[in-house]
Structure formats: C-alpha cells, structure tokens
Design an enzyme around this catalytic site. Structure first.
Site, PDB file in Angstrom:
ATOM      1  N   GLU A 187       0.836  -1.207   0.000  1.00  0.00           N
ATOM      2  CA  GLU A 187       0.000   0.000   0.000  1.00  0.00           C
ATOM      3  C   GLU A 187       0.856   1.236   0.000  1.00  0.00           C
ATOM      4  O   GLU A 187       0.573   2.232  -0.660  1.00  0.00           O
ATOM      5  CB  GLU A 187      -0.922   0.001   1.233  1.00  0.00           C
ATOM      6  CG  GLU A 187      -1.969   1.120   1.244  1.00  0.00           C
ATOM      7  CD  GLU A 187      -1.517   2.405   1.928  1.00  0.00           C
ATOM      8  OE1 GLU A 187      -2.269   3.382   1.914  1.00  0.00           O
ATOM      9  OE2 GLU A 187      -0.382   2.441   2.466  1.00  0.00           O
TER      10      GLU A 187
ATOM     11  N   SER B 286     -15.787  36.426   0.781  1.00  0.00           N
ATOM     12  CA  SER B 286     -17.010  36.764   1.495  1.00  0.00           C
ATOM     13  C   SER B 286     -18.149  35.809   1.158  1.00  0.00           C
ATOM     14  O   SER B 286     -18.898  35.402   2.025  1.00  0.00           O
ATOM     15  CB  SER B 286     -17.411  38.203   1.178  1.00  0.00           C
ATOM     16  OG  SER B 286     -17.443  38.395  -0.207  1.00  0.00           O
TER      17      SER B 286
ATOM     18  N   HIS C  93     -14.447   7.481 -12.014  1.00  0.00           N
ATOM     19  CA  HIS C  93     -15.644   7.964 -11.323  1.00  0.00           C
ATOM     20  C   HIS C  93     -15.821   9.453 -11.620  1.00  0.00           C
ATOM     21  O   HIS C  93     -14.886  10.235 -11.452  1.00  0.00           O
ATOM     22  CB  HIS C  93     -15.489   7.728  -9.821  1.00  0.00           C
ATOM     23  CG  HIS C  93     -16.789   7.609  -9.089  1.00  0.00           C
ATOM     24  ND1 HIS C  93     -17.689   8.646  -8.995  1.00  0.00           N
ATOM     25  CD2 HIS C  93     -17.348   6.569  -8.419  1.00  0.00           C
ATOM     26  CE1 HIS C  93     -18.735   8.239  -8.276  1.00  0.00           C
ATOM     27  NE2 HIS C  93     -18.552   6.983  -7.922  1.00  0.00           N
TER      28      HIS C  93
HETATM   29 ZN   LIG Z   1      -1.097   3.315   5.758  1.00  0.00          ZN
END
Ligand SMILES: [Zn+2]
Ligand SMILES: *[C@@H]1O[C@H](CO)[C@@H](O)[C@H](O)[C@H]1NC(C)=O
Ligand SMILES: *[C@@H]1O[C@H](CO)[C@@H](O)[C@H](O)[C@H]1NC(C)=O
Ligand SMILES: *[C@@H]1O[C@H](CO)[C@@H](O)[C@H](O)[C@H]1NC(C)=O
Ligand SMILES: *[C@@H]1O[C@H](CO)[C@@H](O)[C@H](O)[C@H]1NC(C)=O
Ligand SMILES: *[C@@H]1O[C@H](CO)[C@@H](O)[C@H](O)[C@H]1NC(C)=O
Ligand SMILES: *[C@@H]1O[C@H](CO)[C@@H](O)[C@H](O)[C@H]1NC(C)=O
Length: 813
Positions: A459, A645, A763
């Site tokens: 990962e 703003s 996506h």
């Molecule tokens: Zn991690």
C-alpha cells in the site's frame, strides 16, 4: 498462481438462482388431455419443489433477522452484533500489534508476516490464501545530503568546496524504544524516488503546493536548475516533487517542520519523544513520491494486474525523474539557515507562507533563496528498482447469496520496522474483527453476503496490492461487490475520523451509535455521541481508491485519528513504534478494541441484513451539494472579489483550494483583462442548472427506493409461516430487486474514458484532487475545467455527468 484465486471467481449459480430462473415447460402440439395432465402433474411437482426450495432457501432473506435465526444461520443479527461487541479484546490487539511491529515489513520483504496472518485467520476458521503480484518497486541503496561552501580557488584555479554540513539521514536510537535500535531497520528514503546525484543552490518552497510554486514564479524566484526544500504537509508528497520537476528543478528535500505540530512542540516547552509527546527532532517521514492523483498501483501496469510476464509500460508519467530525499528538522536546520538573508522572506508572501513556520526560535528566518552560487547542496540518492513479488492475504467467508459480496481490507506493509499506527493498529483491529467473525461462525452463523477479507501488501508505495487485485478481479467485483470497508491507521489518537461514499453514511452512524465510547469522562455515551459526525468525501491515500474511483464500489475508510492535543504522531518514522503506541498513542489498547467493535458492526450490517442498508437519498442530496460547490467555485473564478465573502470556507478547505487550484484571482484578472466573464463561461454556468434538474429526477427515484427498502426491512421482521411460501417468494424477489438497485447505483457514475489526463480514474463524482492527492475532489471534470478555464470541456463534463444522473434514475425506476 491462478489456482489460488479460484474460490473467488467460482461464483457459481447457487440453488437460490433456480427459483429465479425456473420456467414451466411449454406444452407443444399435445392433446388437451395430455396437456392437462402435464400441467396438473407439473404444477403439483412445481408446488412441492417450490415449497421445499423456498422454505429452505428464501428463508435466508425473508426470515426475521431479529427474533430468530435466518435460513442456514443458527444465530440471528442481534446475537451476531453481541458477539462482535463482546469478542474484541485489548490484550489480543496488543499481542497482534507486538507481533507486526517486531520486525521490518516493507512491501515485498516479509513473506513470513503474510504466512503468519493467513495461519492466524485459518486458526479462526476463515479459509485464506496468499495472492501474489509481481510489482515494480524500489529499495534504498545509498544516499547523501550535504551543504557545501565554495572556498577561494586554489593555485591551479580548481574549485574547492568545503562541506559545511553532512546530514545524518538517520533517526536516533532511543534506549526506551527498542524498535529504533533494530539492526535491520529501514533506511530513510522515498518510495518510487529517482536515483540521481545533483548539486545546486537551494530554494525554500513552503509546502510545495501548486499555488506555492505559482507564488514563487510570480516573485521571479529562479526555480530551474535549483534544489527545492519543502516542508511536509497539506498535500501528497509525490505531487510536490511532480510540480518541482515540471518547473525544471533538479532535486527535492522534504522535511517535517514542528510548526505543524500545533501546541505540542519543543518551542512551547513540551518534551520531545521519548520523554514527552512532542516530535523527536531526528524523526523522518518516509513515504511514496508516486504521482498518486494520476494513477495508483504498479506504475508499469496501469489498468491491468501485474502478473508475471505481462507487458510493462514506461513509468515517466507516474513517478518522478528527479531525486528526492526525506529529512528530519534537525537535518533541515543548517540548510534553512544557509538561506537566511537570501531572497525574499516567507512573510513577504501571503499568510499561507507563515501560518505555521516553527523554527524561528532555532534561528531560521525562512528566506526563500535561492542560496548564492557558492552555497550549494549535494543530494545523492541511489535506489534499486526491481520487479518483485508482493503478497496479499485473502480470506473468504461464504455467504448464501451468490452475487453479493462485501470486501474488507487493511494494509500490512509499513515504511518502518514498527508501524504500530500505520498500518498495524489497523491490522491488529482487523485481526480482532476476523477473530470475532470466527467466533460467530463457530456458533453457527452464516452471513447472507460473502465477506472477502484482505490484508494488502505494497500500500505504502502507491496502493499497489489492492489496486492490482481490483484490476484482476474487476469483472467479478463489478458484478458482485456491494461495498468496500477500509481501515488503514486504525488508531493514532482518540478522534474518530471517517471518509465514505454517501450511500454508506447512515450505516456508519448506526454502527458507531451501537458502540460505547472508551472516553472515561463520557460514561454511557457512544462513539457516535462523542464524534463530530463529519464524514469527508473519498480522496486517496489508502486502499479504497481502486474500489471507489476505479471500480465504482461505495467505500468507507475509518480510524481513530489524532487531534491538536494528541501526542505528535511520528508518521512513517521509526518512532511509529510499539513503544510509542503503548505509551502515547493508545495506552491499554482500548481504542483498538473500540475500533474493532465499530468495524465489526459495519461489516455485520452490510453482510447480514436482508435489505442492504444504503441511503440512495443521501447520495442524491450529497450530489446536489457538490453541484453547489462547483457553482460557488465558478462564481469565485468569475468575480474574484466575492470569493472570500461569498464562500463560507474554513482554513482547511481554503488550504485545499489553494493547493489544488490555480489562484482564482490571478486566473480571471490575467486571462481577461476586461473583467467581463466570457460568454462560454456564462453558458456553462447556466448549464449547471441542468444537473440540479437531473438530480431532482434521481431524487424522486431514490426516495422511492429507500421507502420501499425500509418497508421491506419492516416486513421481513414479521414472522411469515413456512406454508405461506408464495408470500415469501414474493418478498424474496422484492428484496433481491431492491438490493440489486442499491448494488449498482454507485456504478452508474463511472465513465469508461476516465478523467482528463488521468484515464485510470473512472468515477465522475469522486477522485483525489489533481494537486492534493490525499483529499477528495468532487466532480473533478468540472472543477479542473474551471481551473484551466476550458469552458468547452466544462460543458462536455456537464453532459457526461447529466447523462449519468439520468441513467442512474432510470435504473432505479
Ligand atoms: Zn497506511
Ligand atoms: C466458498 O464458495 C466457493 C464457491 O462456491 C467454493 O469454491 C468454496 O469451497 C467455498 N468455501 C467454503 C469455505 O465453503
Ligand atoms: C518479518 O516480520 C516478523 C514479525 O514482525 C519479524 O519478526 C521478522 O524479523 C520480519 N522478517 C524480516 C525478514 O524482516
Ligand atoms: C556526485 O557527483 C559529484 C560531482 O558532481 C561527485 O563528486 C560525487 O562523487 C558524486 N557522488 C556519488 C556518491 O557518486
Ligand atoms: C519579474 O520579472 C518581470 C520581467 O523581468 C518583471 O516585469 C516583473 O516586474 C518582475 N516581478 C517582480 C515581482 O519582481
Ligand atoms: C472525553 O470527552 C469529553 C467530552 O466530549 C472531551 O472534552 C474530552 O477531551 C474527552 N477525553 C478524552 C481523553 O478523549
Ligand atoms: C492570488 O493572487 C493575487 C495576486 O497575485 C493575490 O493578491 C491573492 O492574495 C492570491 N490569493 C490567494 C488566495 O492566494
């Protein structure tokens, strides 16, 4: 090996399917009597078979979940929940944490941890396997960082350079923390960094966001040919390197500035780790410099799995070509001080340059530079690039419904030998969840939906293990995967932090409401009660990315995070260790136990309730808010004066905006000096209204679906006697229909061609910000078109999104 995956793809038509597909035989050219007999006999047979099959099988979905067990399961949903609340233990979580943090487990380097994990899961009754990919990654070989000063030329006119500082590039060994002294600890380096040996003057580039670099260009600071020193924070580190590289810089140094540690700093009198909770001055944040917002996963195999022998693509668009190196603030001090007096100061820029500079008390003036030509830095980085196996561990709990699957994951690999927070607090929690499900299985529980459990490898380099897996099983996941549940850092503080697809918001609230908060001062309150209840949009930075952004599977990422009062979390450093966790992060591992309870209940709801507990209306409402955000952004771009703003945005949101987008005021003043927005922009603005209109349509369908779903959930709780099989069959078919609609709703928002310039991302609603990486952008196609003032493209994205919304609405009908 292919055979390892068979249980996953062998998605056999279960017997339940027969009920569905059965058609009485059609009589052909038969006599009336024969026809009658056939029909009568047939009908009787069908009756008997159906009664039997239905009462045996549709029972799974149509029997009350709360008063008695369903179909093949010997325990009901309430009993399951109780098991998932009772089983997780702090002692066990501590034991798993101790194991995972005992030795290095860099991606592809520790097969024994994969085997241990698989064996543990199997000992808890979960069928498991090891799933392997051959991925392209780097391991550190050598490095050097030194500050050099030119001496007056010697007699032969040759240049002579004196080394005025040699960076240690190591983290101190602390007696109290055994992990910091391991012989085989992981050196400080960047994943996917380029090898190189460069020497040049240095420029301070603040956080190195897109806008920081724009500010430098605006101030005429020479970047080309220089080495950047950037502080960590704000955006994903690889994108800092990407922008520096695009602007012709030749190397990047990233350091951790204690100014970002809030009040928990040495400057404010807080002792540093291990004596106290402040940052250890020698701590270094390792990490990946992949261009995460362009595509995660193995950079040589975008879109397809890294199986042995597959073709490999060139990597230059996915990872840096200039060297980079991470350092501690101790090592950064001499370099920052060498900048003193050169070029403008951070305070000469805007507030984004001074908001958390933390080393003035050490004599740093935060000058931008560059340093003069006779003061240079030598940055040498050598990486060994290999194609090597990495190992996901996959566990499977078969459900009774063949084509509805829940995937739950956590990564196992860490940048350091420890990794007690990232990721192994999650791994310890995950193991407790799996052990709890094992308990339930032993007591006779059988989930409706199949649960796939994943301990991902790789990962840290760029979501490699999970991305390759999703790419491999895409057809099956697209058809069957209902949701993905992720926990990365399970615990590093006490504040619950969550990002999720809107479809899942409601079930996250109800799961957290059923778990007691461990906070001693708030007895009787649930995790939900003491939570700020903020759920952010999906960005990137963990293993949900391929599920959510590539495969269109609604995902959630959850864990206990730190806040400004917490002990400083030594992210990707040697001090993210068991000792730190035990002493500061989660003494007693109580939040580990709580996290396991929360995670268990989320998975239980997804896998064990007859009607998938999704909120389609929540999704449409969120989409409406995202369109509003795009409109605000457009307004700001068209009339910069109103930006601050008109938009109620907090500091973090503003920071993201600065990081990810071009400075909107420069944008409209530079490109059309006449202040009048171009007609194409106004036309685009009008066409955004079409999205609101389409969403109204979707909302009607969504509300209807949710209503039908809650009706069915209610009906299914009522007891239906076995002989009312026709009612059962009807209910079964209605539930299946509703569930199928929920299952495919997120998928409606995929666009096969992908986002502009990063086609891996499919996506149209969710993606990591192009220039932030971690945090999520909504409607990236629209947002990026506004940033680049490409109104034709903006229009194109309105069309794409509009057709997806109508499509989704038609599918819900
Ligand atoms: Zn991690
Ligand atoms: C789960 O189901 C698959 C596919 O039907 C089958 O191959 C596998 O053996 C089952 N596993 C268990 C543990 O029952
Ligand atoms: C693998 O991990 C285990 C458990 O953390 C550790 O004891 C071992 O030293 C590691 N092995 C290698 C080769 O690094
Ligand atoms: C890096 O390059 C410099 C010359 O620019 C050279 O003197 C030095 O030896 C090189 N370092 C390494 C480790 O190769
Ligand atoms: C930057 O350089 C340009 C061209 O040399 C000049 O016109 C501009 O005024 C300079 N800007 C600053 C902030 O010094
Ligand atoms: C417990 O909760 C209270 C009230 O929400 C909060 O003020 C306090 O900081 C929390 N304590 C811990 C240790 O989290
Ligand atoms: C954008 O740039 C303008 C002009 O360079 C500057 O005045 C303004 O402060 C910048 N805005 C932000 C949000 O950084």
């Amino acid at each position: 090996m292919a055979s390892e995956h068979e249980p996953l793809i062998a998605n056999k038509a279960g017997v339940t399917r027969l009920v569905y597909e059965y058609r009485p035989p059609r009589p052909q050219s038969q006599s009336l009597v024969r026809r009658f007999c056939t029909i009568a006999l047939g009908s009787t047979l069908i009756w008997i078979v159906l009664t039997f099959v239905v009462s045996m099988l549709s029972d799974d979905l149509t029997t009350s979940q709360h008063d008695r067990p369903h179909g093949k399961s010997k325990i009901n949903h309430d009993q399951l929940k109780q098991i998932l609340l009772d089983t997780p233990s702090s002692q066990k979580a501590e034991e798993w944490s101790r194991y995972y943090t005992a030795g290095p487990h860099l991606a592809g380097k520790n097969l024994s941890q994969a085997v241990w994990t698989k064996d543990k899961w199997e000992s808890w009754g979960i069928n498991s396997l090891i799933n392997t990919y051959d991925v392209y990654i780097n391991y550190p070989v050598d490095h050097r960082l030194a500050l050099l000063q030119r001496q007056d030329g010697d007699e032969d006119g040759k240049e002579a350079w004196e080394v005025t500082y040699e960076a240690s590039l190591t983290e101190d060994v602390l007696e109290e923390d055994p992990t910091s002294g391991l012989e085989d600890g992981v050196p400080t380096f960047h994943g996917y960094s380029a090898s190189g040996n460069v020497t040049a003057p240095v420029v301070y580039v603040n956080y190195g966001t897109y806008q920081d670099f724009e500010d430098l260009l605006g101030a005429n600071i020479t970047l080309k040919g220089k080495i950047a020193i950037a502080r960590y924070g704000g955006i994903f580190r690889g994108l800092k390197v990407k922008r520096a590289q695009e602007l012709g810089m030749i190397g990047v140094i990233l350091y951790s500035d204690p100014g970002d540690d809030g009040d928990v700093t040495d400057e404010k009198g807080v002792a540093a780790y291990p004596e106290g909770p402040a940052r250890q001055p020698s701590s270094v944040q390792r990490g990946s410099t992949q261009f995460l917002s362009v595509a995660p996963g193995d950079p040589t195999t975008p879109g397809y799995p890294s199986k042995p022998g597959v073709p490999r693509q060139p990597v230059h668009t996915a990872i840096p070509s200039i060297p980079s190196i991470p350092i501690s603030y101790t090592d950064a001090l001499p370099i920052l001080k060498a900048l003193n007096g050169h070029g403008p100061k951070a305070e000469d820029f805007n507030q984004w340059w001074t908001r958390s500079t933390g080393l003035q008390y050490k004599g740093v003036h935060y000058n931008i530079g560059p340093t003069p030509d006779d003061v240079v830095v030598n940055l040498y980085n050598e990486q060994d690039y290999v194609t090597t196996p990495l190992w996901n561990v996959i566990g499977i709990i078969n459900g009774t419904i063949p084509d509805e699957v829940i995937v739950v994951g956590n990564h196992r690999d860490a940048w350091v030998a420890g990794g007690a927070g990232d990721p192994n607090s999650g791994s310890a929690v995950f193991n407790e969840v799996i052990r709890s499900f094992g308990q339930a299985l032993e007591l006779g529980w059988k989930p409706l939906r199949t649960i796939v459990l994943a301990s991902w490898d790789g990962e840290e380099y760029g979501l490699v293990g999970s991305t390759e897996w999703v790419e491999e099983y895409l057809p099956w996941l697209s058809n069957a995967n209902v949701a993905y549940v992720n926990t990365d850092v399970g615990v590093r503080g006490k504040r619950l932090s969550c990002s999720a697809a809107p479809l899942l918001h409601d079930l996250i609230y109800s799961a957290t409401a059923a778990v007691a908060s461990p906070n001693q001062t708030t007895e009787g309150q649930s995790v939900y009660d003491v939570w700020d209840k903020r759920i952010s949009t999906m960005g990137s930075g963990s293993d949900f990315t391929a599920f959510q952004d590539f495969a269109g599977i609604p995902s959630v990422d959850i864990g206990f995070n730190s806040d400004r009062e917490s002990a400083v979390y030594h992210y990707h450093s040697n001090y993210d260790s068991f000792h730190w966790m035990e002493k500061y992060g989660d003494p007693g591992f109580v939040y580990h136990r709580t996290m396991a309870q929360v995670l268990g209940l989320i998975v239980a709801q997804l896998s064990d309730l007859p009607v998938i507990p999704f909120g389609a209306e929540d999704y449409t409402n969120a989409l409406g808010e995202y369109v509003n955000k795009v409109e605000d952004k457009l307004d700001a771009a068209l009339s910069p004066q109103t930006i601050l703003s008109a938009m109620e945005i907090d500091n973090e949101a503003m920071f993201d905006m600065r990081a990810s987008h071009r400075n909107t005021s420069t944008l409209s003043t530079n490109s059309h000096s006449d202040k009048h927005p171009p007609a194409a922009a106004l036309k685009f603005k009008t066409s955004l209204k079409r999205l609101h209109k389409a969403l109204q349509d979707l909302k009607e369908q969504a509300v209807e679906l949710d209503t039908r779903a809650s009706d069915l959930s209610r009906t299914v709780k009522e007891h239906i006697p076995w002989w009312k099989w026709l009612t059962k069959l009807k209910l079964y078919r209605q539930i299946r229909k509703v569930n199928t609609k929920y299952k495919f709703l997120e998928r409606s928002f995929l666009y096969e061609e992908g986002l502009d310039g990063r086609s891996w991302f499919k996506h149209v609603v969710f993606a990591p910000g192009l220039w932030t990486g971690y945090s999520g952008a909504v409607f990236p196609g629209l947002v990026e078109s506004i940033d680049s003032e490409d109104w034709t493209n903006a229009q194109r994205w309105v069309d794409i999104i509009e057709s997806r919304i109508y499509n989704a609405a038609r599918k819900l009908e």
